[in-house]
Design a protein around this motif. Structure first.
Motif, PDB file in Angstrom:
ATOM      1  N   GLU A  43       0.808  -1.219   0.000  1.00 57.94           N
ATOM      2  CA  GLU A  43       0.000   0.000   0.000  1.00 57.94           C
ATOM      3  C   GLU A  43       0.844   1.274   0.000  1.00 57.94           C
ATOM      4  N   THR A  44       1.891   1.305   0.798  1.00 57.09           N
ATOM      5  CA  THR A  44       2.648   2.552   0.940  1.00 57.09           C
ATOM      6  C   THR A  44       3.800   2.697  -0.050  1.00 57.09           C
ATOM      7  N   ASP A  45       4.306   1.586  -0.594  1.00 56.99           N
ATOM      8  CA  ASP A  45       5.486   1.679  -1.454  1.00 56.99           C
ATOM      9  C   ASP A  45       5.246   1.235  -2.896  1.00 56.99           C
ATOM     10  N   VAL A  46       4.689   0.051  -3.055  1.00 59.00           N
ATOM     11  CA  VAL A  46       4.554  -0.518  -4.406  1.00 59.00           C
ATOM     12  C   VAL A  46       3.422   0.160  -5.182  1.00 59.00           C
ATOM     13  N   LYS A  47       2.266   0.231  -4.573  1.00 60.52           N
ATOM     14  CA  LYS A  47       1.089   0.760  -5.260  1.00 60.52           C
ATOM     15  C   LYS A  47       1.286   2.189  -5.801  1.00 60.52           C
ATOM     16  N   PRO A  48       1.850   3.106  -5.008  1.00 58.64           N
ATOM     17  CA  PRO A  48       2.061   4.464  -5.546  1.00 58.64           C
ATOM     18  C   PRO A  48       2.945   4.465  -6.796  1.00 58.64           C
ATOM     19  N   ILE A  49       3.923   3.575  -6.858  1.00 58.74           N
ATOM     20  CA  ILE A  49       4.786   3.514  -8.044  1.00 58.74           C
ATOM     21  C   ILE A  49       3.974   3.014  -9.235  1.00 58.74           C
ATOM     22  N   VAL A  50       3.161   1.988  -8.996  1.00 58.59           N
ATOM     23  CA  VAL A  50       2.316   1.459 -10.072  1.00 58.59           C
ATOM     24  C   VAL A  50       1.380   2.560 -10.581  1.00 58.59           C
ATOM     25  N   MET A  51       0.764   3.303  -9.647  1.00 60.86           N
ATOM     26  CA  MET A  51      -0.183   4.337 -10.048  1.00 60.86           C
ATOM     27  C   MET A  51       0.514   5.458 -10.827  1.00 60.86           C
ATOM     28  N   ASN A  52       1.757   5.712 -10.515  1.00 59.73           N
ATOM     29  CA  ASN A  52       2.504   6.765 -11.212  1.00 59.73           C
ATOM     30  C   ASN A  52       3.091   6.289 -12.532  1.00 59.73           C
ATOM     31  N   THR A  53       3.609   5.074 -12.538  1.00 64.37           N
ATOM     32  CA  THR A  53       4.437   4.637 -13.662  1.00 64.37           C
ATOM     33  C   THR A  53       3.732   3.673 -14.605  1.00 64.37           C
ATOM     34  N   CYS A  54       2.796   2.910 -14.108  1.00 66.08           N
ATOM     35  CA  CYS A  54       2.203   1.843 -14.917  1.00 66.08           C
ATOM     36  C   CYS A  54       0.777   2.172 -15.349  1.00 66.08           C
ATOM     37  N   LYS A  62      -7.863  -4.220 -20.016  1.00 66.63           N
ATOM     38  CA  LYS A  62      -7.595  -5.652 -19.939  1.00 66.63           C
ATOM     39  C   LYS A  62      -6.245  -6.041 -19.361  1.00 66.63           C
ATOM     40  N   LYS A  63      -5.265  -5.160 -19.382  1.00 67.66           N
ATOM     41  CA  LYS A  63      -3.945  -5.510 -18.847  1.00 67.66           C
ATOM     42  C   LYS A  63      -4.066  -5.829 -17.358  1.00 67.66           C
ATOM     43  N   SER A  64      -3.106  -6.611 -16.867  1.00 74.87           N
ATOM     44  CA  SER A  64      -3.168  -6.994 -15.463  1.00 74.87           C
ATOM     45  C   SER A  64      -3.261  -5.753 -14.581  1.00 74.87           C
ATOM     46  N   HIS A  65      -4.142  -5.789 -13.616  1.00 73.41           N
ATOM     47  CA  HIS A  65      -4.357  -4.657 -12.719  1.00 73.41           C
ATOM     48  C   HIS A  65      -3.351  -4.701 -11.583  1.00 73.41           C
ATOM     49  N   LEU A  66      -2.176  -4.152 -11.870  1.00 70.16           N
ATOM     50  CA  LEU A  66      -1.055  -4.289 -10.940  1.00 70.16           C
ATOM     51  C   LEU A  66      -1.207  -3.469  -9.657  1.00 70.16           C
ATOM     52  N   PHE A  67      -2.250  -2.662  -9.568  1.00 67.01           N
ATOM     53  CA  PHE A  67      -2.474  -1.909  -8.327  1.00 67.01           C
ATOM     54  C   PHE A  67      -3.260  -2.763  -7.334  1.00 67.01           C
ATOM     55  N   GLU A  68      -3.682  -3.965  -7.779  1.00 69.50           N
ATOM     56  CA  GLU A  68      -4.368  -4.883  -6.869  1.00 69.50           C
ATOM     57  C   GLU A  68      -3.338  -5.838  -6.278  1.00 69.50           C
ATOM     58  N   TYR A  69      -3.365  -5.958  -4.977  1.00 73.56           N
ATOM     59  CA  TYR A  69      -2.346  -6.733  -4.260  1.00 73.56           C
ATOM     60  C   TYR A  69      -2.122  -8.123  -4.854  1.00 73.56           C
ATOM     61  N   LYS A 112       9.187  -8.371  -2.683  1.00 73.25           N
ATOM     62  CA  LYS A 112       9.215  -9.824  -2.839  1.00 73.25           C
ATOM     63  C   LYS A 112      10.074 -10.464  -1.739  1.00 73.25           C
ATOM     64  N   ALA A 113      11.263  -9.890  -1.543  1.00 76.72           N
ATOM     65  CA  ALA A 113      12.199 -10.448  -0.561  1.00 76.72           C
ATOM     66  C   ALA A 113      11.615 -10.431   0.854  1.00 76.72           C
ATOM     67  N   ASN A 114      10.799  -9.436   1.147  1.00 76.31           N
ATOM     68  CA  ASN A 114      10.207  -9.304   2.486  1.00 76.31           C
ATOM     69  C   ASN A 114       8.978 -10.184   2.673  1.00 76.31           C
ATOM     70  N   GLY A 115       8.597 -10.899   1.641  1.00 76.84           N
ATOM     71  CA  GLY A 115       7.436 -11.775   1.772  1.00 76.84           C
ATOM     72  C   GLY A 115       6.121 -11.080   1.492  1.00 76.84           C
ATOM     73  N   PHE A 116       6.121 -10.068   0.637  1.00 75.92           N
ATOM     74  CA  PHE A 116       4.903  -9.414   0.147  1.00 75.92           C
ATOM     75  C   PHE A 116       4.045  -8.818   1.257  1.00 75.92           C
ATOM     76  N   ALA A 117       4.631  -7.920   2.011  1.00 75.14           N
ATOM     77  CA  ALA A 117       3.849  -7.241   3.049  1.00 75.14           C
ATOM     78  C   ALA A 117       2.742  -6.405   2.423  1.00 75.14           C
ATOM     79  N   LYS A 118       1.547  -6.441   3.056  1.00 73.91           N
ATOM     80  CA  LYS A 118       0.419  -5.650   2.536  1.00 73.91           C
ATOM     81  C   LYS A 118       0.584  -4.238   3.010  1.00 73.91           C
TER      82      LYS A 118
END
Ligand code: HEC
Length: 118
Positions: A43-54, A62-69, A112-118
């Motif tokens: 929520e705090t790190d990955v999603k904002p990058i997806v929303m900005n860049t992807c 139809k593309k994969s909705h990468l903002f969904e966990y 990924k390394a941290n085990g996919f924290a939400k």
């Protein structure tokens, strides 16, 4: 007395670590200290990058909705592979865009390394 000794040792270790990492930072520019210093969460790190860049390619349609966990997690290996490619390489993401910063790429790897924290 034992407690006091521990309290004195901790800052000393901290200083040594600081010296070590600051030396490395000047040697290699590819280190991403911000990403390594804390636990990366979706929520705090990955999603904002997806929303900005992807977006909008991976947020609508139809593309994969990468903002969904779950979907981001499912595609993590392919995501890391693609964002590490060169801009001219086949399959590079963000498609037709600029290569992401090392720090942003590291966010996906750390997540990924941290085990996919939400
Ligand atoms: C301009 C539109 C666009 C942008 C921006 C974009 N993508 Fe894509 N992406 C595509 C298209 C089109 C495909 C399907 C074609 C292919 O596989 O190359 C795709 C496919 C993918 C796939 C394979 C799974 C799937 O959804 O088909 C991944 C993983 C991926 N992109 C990750 C990313 C990431 C991560 C970002 C942001 C850093 C990003 N993309 C930005 C257009 C885009």
């Amino acid at each position: 007395m034992k407690k006091l000794r521990i309290l004195l040792i901790v800052p000393v270790i901290g200083i040594f670590q600081f010296c070590g990492s600051s030396k490395k930072a000047t040697e290699t520019k590819t280190t991403a200290p911000v990403a390594k210093a804390k636990t990366i969460s979706f929520e705090t790190d990955v999603k904002p990058i997806v929303m900005n860049t992807c977006a909008p390619c991976h947020t609508v349609g139809k593309k994969s909705h990468l903002f969904e966990y779950d979907i981001a997690k499912e595609h993590i290996d392919e995501t890391i592979e693609r964002i590490k490619k060169g801009e001219a390489d086949r399959g590079f993401m963000p498609k037709n865009g600029k290569k992401m910063s090392d720090a942003d790429i590291a966010v996906f790897e750390q997540w990924k390394a941290n085990g996919f924290a939400k």
